[in-house]
Design an enzyme around this catalytic site. Structure first.
Site, PDB file in Angstrom:
ATOM      1  N   THR A 198    -118.735 111.886  -4.521  1.00  0.00           N
ATOM      2  CA  THR A 198    -118.295 112.220  -6.313  1.00  0.00           C
ATOM      3  C   THR A 198    -118.440 110.636  -6.562  1.00  0.00           C
ATOM      4  O   THR A 198    -119.760 110.334  -7.513  1.00  0.00           O
ATOM      5  CB  THR A 198    -116.966 112.879  -6.599  1.00  0.00           C
ATOM      6  OG1 THR A 198    -116.585 113.795  -6.562  1.00  0.00           O
ATOM      7  CG2 THR A 198    -117.276 112.886  -8.091  1.00  0.00           C
ATOM      8  N   GLU A 414     -86.546 110.492  20.550  1.00  0.00           N
ATOM      9  CA  GLU A 414     -88.067 109.238  21.148  1.00  0.00           C
ATOM     10  C   GLU A 414     -88.292 107.847  21.844  1.00  0.00           C
ATOM     11  O   GLU A 414     -89.079 108.275  22.470  1.00  0.00           O
ATOM     12  CB  GLU A 414     -87.349 108.359  19.710  1.00  0.00           C
ATOM     13  CG  GLU A 414     -87.498 109.276  18.139  1.00  0.00           C
ATOM     14  CD  GLU A 414     -88.665 110.383  18.499  1.00  0.00           C
ATOM     15  OE1 GLU A 414     -89.451 109.987  18.369  1.00  0.00           O
ATOM     16  OE2 GLU A 414     -88.705 111.437  17.805  1.00  0.00           O
ATOM     17  N   HIS A 417     -90.338 109.522  24.621  1.00  0.00           N
ATOM     18  CA  HIS A 417     -91.376 109.974  24.615  1.00  0.00           C
ATOM     19  C   HIS A 417     -92.124 108.500  24.406  1.00  0.00           C
ATOM     20  O   HIS A 417     -93.845 108.448  25.462  1.00  0.00           O
ATOM     21  CB  HIS A 417     -91.719 110.272  22.166  1.00  0.00           C
ATOM     22  CG  HIS A 417     -91.827 111.804  22.108  1.00  0.00           C
ATOM     23  ND1 HIS A 417     -92.151 112.533  22.457  1.00  0.00           N
ATOM     24  CD2 HIS A 417     -90.955 111.660  21.355  1.00  0.00           C
ATOM     25  CE1 HIS A 417     -92.376 114.128  22.044  1.00  0.00           C
ATOM     26  NE2 HIS A 417     -91.404 112.992  21.534  1.00  0.00           N
TER      27      HIS A 417
HETATM   28  P1  ADP Z   1    -115.165 113.759  -2.895  1.00  0.00           P
HETATM   29  O1  ADP Z   1    -115.867 113.512  -3.854  1.00  0.00           O
HETATM   30  O2  ADP Z   1    -116.139 113.052  -1.634  1.00  0.00           O
HETATM   31  O3  ADP Z   1    -113.694 114.301  -2.311  1.00  0.00           O
HETATM   32  P2  ADP Z   1    -114.352 111.206  -4.264  1.00  0.00           P
HETATM   33  O4  ADP Z   1    -115.356 110.821  -4.380  1.00  0.00           O
HETATM   34  O5  ADP Z   1    -113.935 111.914  -5.531  1.00  0.00           O
HETATM   35  O6  ADP Z   1    -113.451 112.098  -3.121  1.00  0.00           O
HETATM   36  O7  ADP Z   1    -113.316 110.125  -3.769  1.00  0.00           O
HETATM   37  C1  ADP Z   1    -111.407 110.214  -4.981  1.00  0.00           C
HETATM   38  C2  ADP Z   1    -111.695 108.513  -4.385  1.00  0.00           C
HETATM   39  O8  ADP Z   1    -111.251 107.925  -3.705  1.00  0.00           O
HETATM   40  C3  ADP Z   1    -112.737 107.377  -4.844  1.00  0.00           C
HETATM   41  O9  ADP Z   1    -112.378 107.859  -6.907  1.00  0.00           O
HETATM   42  C4  ADP Z   1    -112.252 106.240  -4.825  1.00  0.00           C
HETATM   43  O10 ADP Z   1    -111.741 105.996  -5.839  1.00  0.00           O
HETATM   44  C5  ADP Z   1    -112.025 106.591  -3.257  1.00  0.00           C
HETATM   45  N1  ADP Z   1    -112.970 106.852  -2.750  1.00  0.00           N
HETATM   46  C6  ADP Z   1    -113.377 107.324  -1.692  1.00  0.00           C
HETATM   47  N2  ADP Z   1    -114.131 107.565  -0.464  1.00  0.00           N
HETATM   48  C7  ADP Z   1    -114.149 105.223  -1.108  1.00  0.00           C
HETATM   49  C8  ADP Z   1    -115.088 105.045  -0.627  1.00  0.00           C
HETATM   50  N3  ADP Z   1    -116.257 105.273   0.131  1.00  0.00           N
HETATM   51  N4  ADP Z   1    -115.325 104.437  -0.891  1.00  0.00           N
HETATM   52  C9  ADP Z   1    -114.494 103.150  -1.904  1.00  0.00           C
HETATM   53  N5  ADP Z   1    -113.112 104.115  -2.354  1.00  0.00           N
HETATM   54  C10 ADP Z   1    -114.061 105.594  -2.271  1.00  0.00           C
HETATM   55 ZN    ZN Z   2     -90.422 114.639  19.141  1.00  0.00          ZN
HETATM   56 MG    MG Z   3    -115.150 115.379  -4.650  1.00  0.00          MG
END
Ligand code: ADP
Ligand code: ZN
Ligand code: MG
Length: 597
Positions: A198, A414, A417
């Site tokens: 997005t 733990e 492990h």
């Molecule tokens: P998707 O649409 O792939 O599910 P989003 O674009 O909605 O993910 O990402 C949600 C939030 O996560 C963004 O608003 C941003 O703040 C952070 N984010 C995700 N990917 C990145 C990236 N590659 N670089 C910087 N921020 C990111």
């Molecule tokens: Zn365990």
């Molecule tokens: Mg999205």
């Protein structure tokens, strides 16, 4: 508003005029039998009657009033009344005025008709308020409202490279048209949730400074059939007026699932919406300057028709970030908080394999919250560490009371492990061990992969299985088989799954060879996929079980041997855990060298 007012006004006028026309006489509401009435006539008690069809309104000589009803047509009544000198008053037959009577008799029809027109209009053209079904729910951002550009998206350089061409095109479409270059109409961004799809779409619009329409696949789907399709039409026609621009359809799998794989009406609606998207995409010319970007994390369920040339024929993969990517994303997001000087994004990146961009953004935020909670003005690495543990394992449950016995058992578990993890070949380094309960776990041993693995070899997998049994074995060695707790159930589950995959998917079994013993997951109706079935004969299934057991037994015994020959370390690590609750890798190093800490 005005429409409503007029409607109410008309309604009130109609009711008022109806009541005025029926001039009810409330004084004659006392009811009397016809025979009583006749006998009173004969007794000369009546002064006046008003004949109104079968209703007779009677006024007695003493001025009391009542009504009575003619049971049958009584031809002698008039004669009797005349004989007794009773005043007879007729009533002019009630006649409603023509206009009003037409309105009243047609009223329900007219109302239905008006409502019908109203809904049709709403659906066709859209409107404001609660009834705007047909209107595109697309959010619209003007070119100067988008504050995001490529520098905000980190860690997915390949994807960024691929979409740069679009930016060039959107900035000067003419240049491309002259050369005759073909720009894709539709781009499909594929990647796990939270990787920045997005964000990237928005950044393209921000870089190119073009208008940006965004709608989520689920916005198309509504109770009313046909709404989704009309929303699509609406959005595309709006966008064409503003070209060059970007249409972004988020979560397209909500409407773009393979057609014909569902039951019930909701599915018809989805198909119509999908068809409309396809029609619109075919309908516009490549060089109109509208670029459709769609995002999904389920490309496998998409209808193949969407991926045909001329539609979403270009695919951009937005993967989970690798170490370098995570470091960069952390740098982007940590700009928003005040940091201590020792901030080192690489260390955090190393400890967060599998985190998406969204997870990392959340991590920075959680770290800032921890800093606030500790009354710090700058966010420290310690805050990041805590935030990371919280996100990965759930919050610490310091308040949970463990009995001394539980605590000791957890410490042995733990430590088991950790010791096995240290002594098997090719195992990830151990980062820290804790017996502070977190989420549902009583204690945790953290491993620290040095790199992101694209594939893991057999030796490493076997080492993992050994380590997983280390916890349970430690308890068993110390307390005896009868006293082993249920705390190892998750370890057993993970280890068994690993062994099963080694045999059935990864071809690590000598007896069975490199064959896939699984049916591919099938997409069934209602979008629900059924459990994977073993794709083999009964005798093979038996061998599979034997082979799984073989892997597990081998590694279980190896772990047992390791723990038995290092039992002194097991005790000292248990003591250290009870003393400190959490020990780090340096402390573990010392313990492994049989040094005191
Ligand atoms: P998707 O649409 O792939 O599910 P989003 O674009 O909605 O993910 O990402 C949600 C939030 O996560 C963004 O608003 C941003 O703040 C952070 N984010 C995700 N990917 C990145 C990236 N590659 N670089 C910087 N921020 C990111
Ligand atoms: Zn365990
Ligand atoms: Mg999205």
């Amino acid at each position: 508003m005005v429409k409503n007012f007029i409607l109410w006004f008309i309604l009130i006028m109609i009711t008022m005029s109806i009541f005025q026309n029926f001039n009810f006489t409330h004084s004659h509401n006392y009811q009397v039998n016809y025979s009583t009435f006749l006998s009173e006539v004969n007794q000369n008690k009546i002064r006046e009657v008003i004949l109104d069809g079968h209703n007779i309104r009677v006024t007695k000589k003493n001025n009391s009033k009542y009504v009575t009803f003619l049971p049958i047509n009584d031809p002698n009544l008039l004669k009797t009344l005349l004989k007794k000198n009773i005043e007879i008053i007729g009533i002019k037959p009630y006649q409603m005025n023509f206009f009003l009577s037409t309105i009243i008799s047609w009223f329900p029809m007219i109302l239905l008709f008006l409502m019908w027109i109203f809904f049709i209009k709403q659906i066709q053209m859209g409107g404001k308020g609660a009834f705007s079904f047909g209107k595109s729910k697309a959010k619209f951002l003007k070119e100067n409202e988008i504050k995001i550009n490529f520098s905000d998206v980190a860690g997915c350089n390949e994807a960024k490279e691929e979409v740069k061409e679009l930016v060039d095109y959107l900035i000067s479409p003419k240049k491309f048209q002259k050369i005759g270059g073909k720009i894709p109409k539709g781009i499909l961004m594929i990647g796990p949730p939270g990787t920045g799809k997005t964000l990237l779409a928005k950044a393209i619009a921000g870089e190119a400074k073009v208008p940006y329409f965004t709608i989520s696949g689920s916005d198309f789907v509504e109770m009313f059939v046909g709404v989704g399709a009309s929303r699509v039409r609406d959005m595309f026609s709006n966008s064409r007026k503003l070209a060059p621009c970007i249409i972004f359809i988020d979560e397209i799998d909500a409407v773009g699932r393979k057609r014909g794989t569902g039951l019930g009406g909701g599915n018809d609606e989805r198909e119509q919406t999908l068809n409309q998207i396809l029609v619109e995409m075919d309908g516009f010319d490549r060089n109109q300057g509208v670029i459709v970007i769609a995002a999904t994390n389920r490309p496998d369920v998409l209808d193949p028709a969407l991926l045909r040339p001329g539609r979403f024929d270009r695919q951009v993969f937005v993967p989970l970030p690798d170490i370098k990517g995570r470091e960069e994303i952390l740098k982007v997001h940590s700009k928003k908080v005040l940091l201590e000087k020792d901030f080192n994004p690489l260390i955090i990146a190393r400890g967060t394999p599998g985190f998406s961009g969204a997870d990392l953004s959340n991590l920075v935020n959680e770290a800032a919250l921890f800093a606030v909670r500790h009354n710090r003005s700058l966010v420290t690495m310690e805050d990041f560490e805590q935030a990371k543990d919280k996100i990965m394992m759930g919050s610490e449950r310091k308040s949970m009371i463990m009995t001394e016995i539980q605590k000791e058992a957890t410490a042995y578990h733990e430590a088991g492990h950790a010791i096995v993890g240290r002594l098997v070949p090719e195992h990830d380094p151990i980062h820290k061990v804790t017996i502070i309960p977190r989420g549902r776990a009583l204690g945790v041993t953290f491993f620290f992969p040095t790199e992101d693995y694209l594939s893991i070899n057999k030796q490493k997998l076997e080492s993992q299985i050994s380590t997983l049994y280390g916890g349970r074995l430690a308890e068993e060695i110390i307390y005896g088989k009868e006293y082993v707790s249920t705390g190892a159930s998750n370890d057993i589950k993970v280890a068994t799954n690993l062994a099963r995959n080694m045999v059935t998917q990864w071809g690590f079994s000598k007896k069975l060879g490199p064959l896939l013993y699984l049916k591919e997951e099938e997409e069934m109706f209602l979008g629900k996929s059924f459990q994977k079935n073993l794709n083999c004969s009964n005798s093979t299934a038996k061998i599979i079980d034997q082979e799984i057991k073989f892997f597990i037994d081998n590694n279980y015994n190896r772990a047992k041997k390791i723990l038995k020959s290092n039992i002194d370390i097991l005790h000292s690590m248990k003591n250290a855990l009870i003393k400190y609750e959490t020990i780090n890798s340096d402390q573990i190093d010392a313990l492994m060298k049989r040094k005191k800490i």
